[in-house]
Design an enzyme around this catalytic site. Structure first.
Site, PDB file in Angstrom:
ATOM      1  N   HIS A 278       0.830  -1.207   0.000  1.00 38.65           N
ATOM      2  CA  HIS A 278       0.000   0.000   0.000  1.00 38.65           C
ATOM      3  C   HIS A 278       0.857   1.247   0.000  1.00 38.65           C
ATOM      4  O   HIS A 278       1.906   1.313   0.660  1.00 38.65           O
ATOM      5  CB  HIS A 278      -1.026   0.001   1.141  1.00 38.65           C
ATOM      6  N   GLU A 323      -5.071   2.024   2.635  1.00 36.88           N
ATOM      7  CA  GLU A 323      -5.092   0.819   3.469  1.00 36.88           C
ATOM      8  C   GLU A 323      -5.192   1.160   4.940  1.00 36.88           C
ATOM      9  O   GLU A 323      -5.906   0.495   5.701  1.00 36.88           O
ATOM     10  CB  GLU A 323      -3.823  -0.001   3.209  1.00 36.88           C
ATOM     11  N   GLU A 324      -4.479   2.203   5.349  1.00 36.19           N
ATOM     12  CA  GLU A 324      -4.376   2.510   6.774  1.00 36.19           C
ATOM     13  C   GLU A 324      -5.715   2.858   7.412  1.00 36.19           C
ATOM     14  O   GLU A 324      -5.889   2.695   8.620  1.00 36.19           O
ATOM     15  CB  GLU A 324      -3.392   3.668   6.988  1.00 36.19           C
ATOM     16  N   HIS A 420       3.334   3.190  12.929  1.00 43.96           N
ATOM     17  CA  HIS A 420       2.399   4.303  13.119  1.00 43.96           C
ATOM     18  C   HIS A 420       2.948   5.419  14.003  1.00 43.96           C
ATOM     19  O   HIS A 420       2.193   6.115  14.670  1.00 43.96           O
ATOM     20  CB  HIS A 420       1.063   3.801  13.694  1.00 43.96           C
TER      21      HIS A 420
END
Length: 458
Positions: A278, A323-324, A420
């Site tokens: 991604h 995607e996240e 993250h």
């Protein structure tokens, strides 16, 4: 785990594979050349360096993500891929504003935190409330209805590192479900201990989805040291009041998209092999391990597989968007291409540390293909497991539809130290381990693309 017998790989995966795999000496000679070439690869690092330097952070649905698509299209064309294009879709987008937390009493001080994706916004002046501490998500779930009215929930836990990243599923529920549970109990906001395994003062963000009918509330993750500090403050037995400012906003119908590129095969009826990653990232770091490296790996490996000779099946690189924030790109890909014949789906989205294990989910009677792949991977220090492959967010709709999947599992021991956070930057990538990933992927893609077996669905 079973021991590897001298001269032969034991069948370590999928209970249906009961005979030893090919002796290493019997593995196709071409795979040695593929491994050797891939272990000197420069494409994966060049791709990752370029994406993280020339684009930087790439939040889903933002102009930065759009720049990443344009960058990737140009890069893939320059690398010689065919049918390179962006495929657009629209989606709602959450944008971070200002994140701040201050303990007002009994011990005034500032805490380091980051809002979670889809967090509600506080007023510009923030909110203030008494903190109610819950050591675990289960403790929050057990709180009486209405008991948190006007108060700020704080949920901790103790996530530990694992090689396969398995702790993320369990502890990640605090982020994914905690905000909705707290809202149902009447909380005006929720703080969680970051879903991470580091001890640095950097919060781990991530998305959470509101349950149906739940009122969104401000939701944020404290860095691990700040969460531990708040636990100590609470343990003094005095009421703890906190001032919280999380400004954010939601935008409707913003553009996102996927980038596709192909190495055409000679037999269109044999199905497509999807190699996914991604392009989007969170806003705090530059998205090097999550998932710039994954995109570098799949692009480089596809080129390495093609260098080894003509391919029967088309290898399609899917660089998914968004995607996240919930796998929007994977669903958009399936909506556009789900009716096409897919022979296999694979995804690289767990950093850039070495591949150590292969998992398989193949059609009945395809043990020989699995054995050939394992024989090609063994010289790279990769074994196989009995666990079925599951894929990831970007290929999840394909896997649910029955497309075969192989997972090349990376060492995740340090992944959730970085995941993250602002620390997700290029320097965290070990070039040697990155090349081992490329070699593993190249071997697998070459074997799958040229497999004589009938694979896939549709």
């Amino acid at each position: 785990m079973q021991k590897i017998r001298s001269g032969t790989l034991a069948a370590l995966f999928l209970g249906s594979i009961s005979t030893p795999v090919l002796p290493l000496a019997a593995a196709p000679a071409g795979l040695e050349a593929i491994r050797a070439s891939a272990l000197t690869d420069e494409v994966a690092m060049d791709f990752t360096e370029g994406l993280t330097t020339e684009v930087g952070p790439r939040p889903a649905g933002t102009p930065q993500e759009a720049r990443a698509r344009d960058w990737a299209v140009a890069k893939l064309k320059g690398l010689g891929f065919s049918n390179v294009r962006a495929e657009p879709y629209t989606m709602p987008v959450w944008l971070r504003g200002h994140d701040e937390a201050r303990v007002i009493a009994p011990f005034p001080q500032t805490l380091v935190l980051a809002a979670l994706g889809n967090s509600a916004s506080t007023p510009d002046k923030g909110i203030e409330g008494e903190v109610v501490y819950f050591p675990t998500l289960a403790d929050l779930e057990a709180a009486p209805e209405g008991s948190l009215k006007g108060r700020i929930a704080f949920v901790s836990h103790a996530m530990h590192a694992t090689q396969d990243g398995s702790s993320y599923g369990y502890f990640g529920a605090t982020r994914r479900q905690g905000p909705s549970i707290a809202s149902k109990k009447g909380a005006i906001a929720i703080l969680i201990r970051s879903i991470g395994t580091d001890n640095h003062r950097q919060p781990h963000t991530g998305v959470q989805m509101w349950a149906d009918g739940v009122k969104p509330i401000p939701a944020a993750a404290l860095s691990v040291p700040d969460a531990e500090q708040l636990v100590r403050i609470v343990s003094r037995g005095q009421p703890v009041r906190l001032h919280l400012t999380l400004s954010s906003k939601m935008l409707k119908d913003q553009p996102s998209g996927n980038v596709l590129a192909e190495i055409p095969g000679s037999d269109p009826k044999a199905g497509v092999v999807v190699a996914a990653c991604h392009l989007d990232s969170w806003d705090q770091g530059t998205g090097a391990i999550d998932d710039g490296a994954g995109c570098g790996i799949v692009a480089a490996a596809a080129l390495q597989a093609a260098k080894a000779g003509p391919l029967r099946r088309t290898i399609r690189v899917l660089m998914a968007g968004a995607e996240e924030v919930g796998g929007n790109g994977g669903r958009a890909y399936y909506d556009a291409h789900g009716k096409e014949a897919h022979a296999m789906a694979m995804e690289s989205d767990f950093g850039a540390d070495r591949v150590w294990r292969a998992d398989f989910k193949l059609p009945q009677g395809h043990d020989a293909l699995a054995r050939r792949v394992v024989a090609g991977l063994a010289p790279l220090g990769i074994g196989a497991s009995r666990l079925p492959a599951g894929g990831g967010s970007d290929i999840e709709p394909l896997v649910k539809a029955g497309v075969p999947v192989i997972d090349l599992q990376q060492d995740g021991t340090r992944y959730f130290d970085i995941h993250h956070t602002p620390d997700d930057t290029l320097d965290k990538i070990d070039p040697t381990q990155l090349r081992q990933n490329v070699a593993a992927w190249a071997v697998a893609l070459f074997e799958i693309a040229n497999a004589p077996e009938s694979l896939g669905v549709n």
